[in-house]
Design an enzyme around this catalytic site. Structure first.
Site, mmCIF file in Angstrom:
data_model
loop_
_atom_site.group_PDB
_atom_site.id
_atom_site.type_symbol
_atom_site.label_atom_id
_atom_site.label_comp_id
_atom_site.label_asym_id
_atom_site.label_seq_id
_atom_site.Cartn_x
_atom_site.Cartn_y
_atom_site.Cartn_z
ATOM 1 N N HIS A 237 0.843 -1.195 0.000
ATOM 2 C CA HIS A 237 0.000 0.000 0.000
ATOM 3 C C HIS A 237 0.877 1.243 0.000
ATOM 4 C CE1 HIS A 237 0.751 -0.669 4.293
ATOM 5 N NE2 HIS A 237 0.300 0.533 4.574
ATOM 6 N N HIS B 167 1.324 3.990 1.994
ATOM 7 C CA HIS B 167 1.826 4.755 3.144
ATOM 8 C C HIS B 167 3.347 4.918 3.089
ATOM 9 C CE1 HIS B 167 -1.951 4.072 5.854
ATOM 10 N NE2 HIS B 167 -2.113 5.044 4.982
ATOM 11 N N ASP C 79 5.681 4.837 5.204
ATOM 12 C CA ASP C 79 6.517 3.883 5.938
ATOM 13 C C ASP C 79 6.526 2.504 5.276
ATOM 14 O OD1 ASP C 79 3.814 3.505 6.743
ATOM 15 O OD2 ASP C 79 4.458 2.518 8.599
ATOM 16 N N HIS C 80 5.963 2.435 4.061
ATOM 17 C CA HIS C 80 6.026 1.211 3.255
ATOM 18 C C HIS C 80 6.628 1.464 1.872
ATOM 19 C CE1 HIS C 80 3.482 -1.332 5.972
ATOM 20 N NE2 HIS C 80 3.244 -0.120 6.429
ATOM 21 N N HIS D 264 -7.494 -0.716 5.449
ATOM 22 C CA HIS D 264 -6.451 0.141 6.023
ATOM 23 C C HIS D 264 -6.174 1.278 5.051
ATOM 24 C CE1 HIS D 264 -2.994 1.215 8.444
ATOM 25 N NE2 HIS D 264 -2.216 1.164 7.371
ATOM 26 N N ASP E 67 -0.212 -4.075 6.203
ATOM 27 C CA ASP E 67 -0.901 -3.589 7.397
ATOM 28 C C ASP E 67 -2.357 -4.049 7.446
ATOM 29 O OD1 ASP E 67 1.433 -2.314 8.070
ATOM 30 O OD2 ASP E 67 0.651 -0.276 7.924
ATOM 31 N N HIS F 22 4.725 -4.732 10.884
ATOM 32 C CA HIS F 22 4.998 -3.989 12.111
ATOM 33 C C HIS F 22 5.132 -4.929 13.308
ATOM 34 C CE1 HIS F 22 4.396 0.169 10.700
ATOM 35 N NE2 HIS F 22 3.485 -0.349 9.898
#
Length: 244
Positions: free
Chosen positions: A57, A59, A61-62, A115, A134, A172
């Site tokens: 996805h 985001h 942090d990905h 998400h 996530d 995570h």
């Protein structure tokens, strides 16, 4: 066909990046690179050349490492089609039912929105491996930022139907908090109580608690175990404000 080598790389405060290598073909891909430097360093240390980047996805942090890894290696970025506008580094866009290869290993794309609106999971059926980003965590699930409880409940049911031996590689280290909430959600579940004790010991030793398995999640994940959309929604809302 050789077994995949899967390496966990810790990043940021609690992210896990997965470096995946096929010894037979020599191909290596990285799932959800939060940042580039630790990924490039680990690949170099192992003598692996990164040949692809897979995103679950959009985001940051990905996807934060996409551009630098792509620049350093020339690796194309594979990303969900529904999030193309938010992943400008994407080279190949995938959707439900598409397949992605690492050597001879075949991953099927499962759309698992909630998400984020276009979140996907990559499932290697023959290897019994799933990269869930996530969507599914150890003893938890992602927050509903861009989707609904009904969507995430459907995701939980779909992933629960995978073979029990499937290894789940999420993105995570949330298991301790998830386990503490699970104990509240299902106070009479002895499997959850036992897993909470185990997770507490693992974290005290500084050990990672993932990957997990579908079998373990069926037994101890209160979101996967929810009996209805309504129960799932209540649990998700309770977890959002849980401080344990």
């Amino acid at each position: 066909m050789s077994k995949l080598d899967i390496v966990r790389i810790a990043a940021l405060s609690d992210n896990y990046i997965w470096l995946v290598h096929d010894p037979e073909s020599g191909e290596t891909m990285v799932v959800d690179p939060a940042e580039a430097d630790p990924v490039l360093a680990e690949a170099e240390r192992r003598g692996w050349t990164i040949s692809a980047i897979w995103n679950t996805h959009w985001h940051p942090d990905h996807t934060g490492g996409n551009a630098a890894i792509k620049q350093a290696t020339g690796a194309p970025v594979i990303a969900p089609a529904a999030e193309a506008a938010k992943i400008p580094t994407a080279d190949r866009l995938v959707m439900e039912g598409d397949t992605v290869m690492l050597g001879k290993h075949i991953a099927t794309v499962l759309e698992t929105p909630a998400h984020t609106a276009g979140h996907v999971t990559y499932h290697f059926a023959d290897d019994a491996v799933a990269f869930t980003g996530d969507t599914l965590f150890a003893m938890g699930c992602g927050r509903l930022f861009e989707g609904t409880a009904a969507q995430m409940y459907a995701n939980m049911q779909r992933l629960a139907a995978l073979p029990p031996e499937t290894s789940v590689y999420c993105a995570h280290e949330y298991t301790l908090s998830n386990a503490r909430y699970a104990r509240v959600a299902e106070p009479d579940n002895e499997a959850i109580a036992a897993r909470l004790r185990e997770v507490e010991k693992m974290r005290e030793r500084g050990e990672a608690t993932v990957p997990t398995t579908i079998a373990l999640e069926r037994a101890t994940n209160p979101f996967m175990r929810a009996q209805s959309i309504e129960q799932f929604a209540e649990r998700r809302a309770s977890k959002d404000v849980f401080r344990g």
